[in-house]
Design an enzyme around this catalytic site. Structure first.
Site, PDB file in Angstrom:
ATOM      1  N   TRP A  31      11.155  34.502 -58.964  1.00 26.66           N
ATOM      2  CA  TRP A  31      11.439  33.620 -57.919  1.00 26.66           C
ATOM      3  C   TRP A  31      12.357  32.602 -58.672  1.00 26.66           C
ATOM      4  O   TRP A  31      13.215  31.869 -58.106  1.00 26.66           O
ATOM      5  CB  TRP A  31      10.340  32.957 -57.401  1.00 26.66           C
ATOM      6  CG  TRP A  31       9.253  32.085 -57.970  1.00 26.66           C
ATOM      7  CD1 TRP A  31       8.017  32.672 -58.420  1.00 26.66           C
ATOM      8  CD2 TRP A  31       9.421  31.126 -58.927  1.00 26.66           C
ATOM      9  NE1 TRP A  31       7.392  32.000 -59.294  1.00 26.66           N
ATOM     10  CE2 TRP A  31       8.319  30.703 -59.550  1.00 26.66           C
ATOM     11  CE3 TRP A  31      10.164  30.068 -59.079  1.00 26.66           C
ATOM     12  CZ2 TRP A  31       8.017  29.868 -60.528  1.00 26.66           C
ATOM     13  CZ3 TRP A  31       9.933  29.009 -59.665  1.00 26.66           C
ATOM     14  CH2 TRP A  31       8.910  28.601 -60.571  1.00 26.66           C
ATOM     15  N   CYS A  32      12.167  32.379 -59.829  1.00 21.67           N
ATOM     16  CA  CYS A  32      13.083  31.327 -60.775  1.00 21.67           C
ATOM     17  C   CYS A  32      14.581  32.059 -61.178  1.00 21.67           C
ATOM     18  O   CYS A  32      14.384  33.217 -61.758  1.00 21.67           O
ATOM     19  CB  CYS A  32      12.313  30.954 -62.134  1.00 21.67           C
ATOM     20  SG  CYS A  32      13.427  29.889 -63.191  1.00 21.67           S
ATOM     21  N   PRO A  33      15.520  31.523 -60.567  1.00 20.51           N
ATOM     22  CA  PRO A  33      16.804  31.816 -61.289  1.00 20.51           C
ATOM     23  C   PRO A  33      17.114  32.058 -62.647  1.00 20.51           C
ATOM     24  O   PRO A  33      17.825  33.087 -63.309  1.00 20.51           O
ATOM     25  CB  PRO A  33      17.807  30.913 -60.283  1.00 20.51           C
ATOM     26  CG  PRO A  33      17.173  29.943 -60.141  1.00 20.51           C
ATOM     27  CD  PRO A  33      15.463  30.201 -59.938  1.00 20.51           C
TER      28      PRO A  33
END
Length: 128
Positions: free
Chosen positions: A42-44
Site C-alpha cells: 500500500w505504501c508507494p
C-alpha cells in the site's frame, strides 16, 4: 542468496539467530502490507524500493534478506505497532543490517525510504 518472505521474526533484534561466523549478517527490510485489491504494497515508497532490494539481494554474493510486512495502514499507524516499539522502525521502507558485535546480535546499520533507491549507497551498505 535468498530473499525470504516467510520468516518468524523474533520479538526483538537481540533474539535473532546468526551463525557464529564473525562476518555473519542478516538484513531485514521492513515494508508495508499488501493492498487487498492490487496485491501490491500500500505504501508507494515501498513499491519504489522493492525492485532495488530484490535486484541487490539476488546477486550471487549477496547476504540473506528477510522481508517483513509491518501491517496494513491502520496497524502501521498504531503507535503500539510491534515493529515501532520493539524494532524502532518509524519509516517504511527500512532496511536494517544485523550482525554479532561482542557476542551480541545488534543493528549495525540502517537505510530508510529514499536512501534505498541510491544504487551505489545500497551496494556500499550491503558490502561495506
Amino acid at each position: 542468496m535468498p530473499v525470504l518472505e516467510t520468516f518468524a521474526v523474533p520479538a526483538s533484534a537481540n533474539l535473532l539467530e546468526l551463525p557464529d561466523n564473525p562476518d555473519a549478517s542478516i538484513f531485514i527490510a521492513f515494508v508495508s502490507g499488501k493492498d487487498l485489491n492490487t496485491k501490491l504494497p500500500w505504501c508507494p515508497d515501498v513499491r519504489a524500493a522493492l525492485p532495488h532490494l530484490t535486484t541487490a539481494f539476488t546477486a550471487e554474493d549477496a547476504p540473506t534478506l528477510v522481508i517483513v510486512e509491518v501491517g496494513k495502514i491502520p496497524e502501521w499507524r498504531d503507535p503500539k505497532n510491534a515493529y515501532r516499539t520493539n524494532w524502532a522502525v518509524n519509516n517504511i521502507p527500512t532496511l536494517a543490517r544485523y550482525q554479532r558485535v561482542n557476542g551480541v546480535v545488534s543493528e549495525t546499520g540502517r537505510l530508510v525510504e529514499g536512501q534505498i533507491l541510491d544504487k551505489d549507497g545500497l551496494r556500499k551498505f550491503i558490502w561495506p
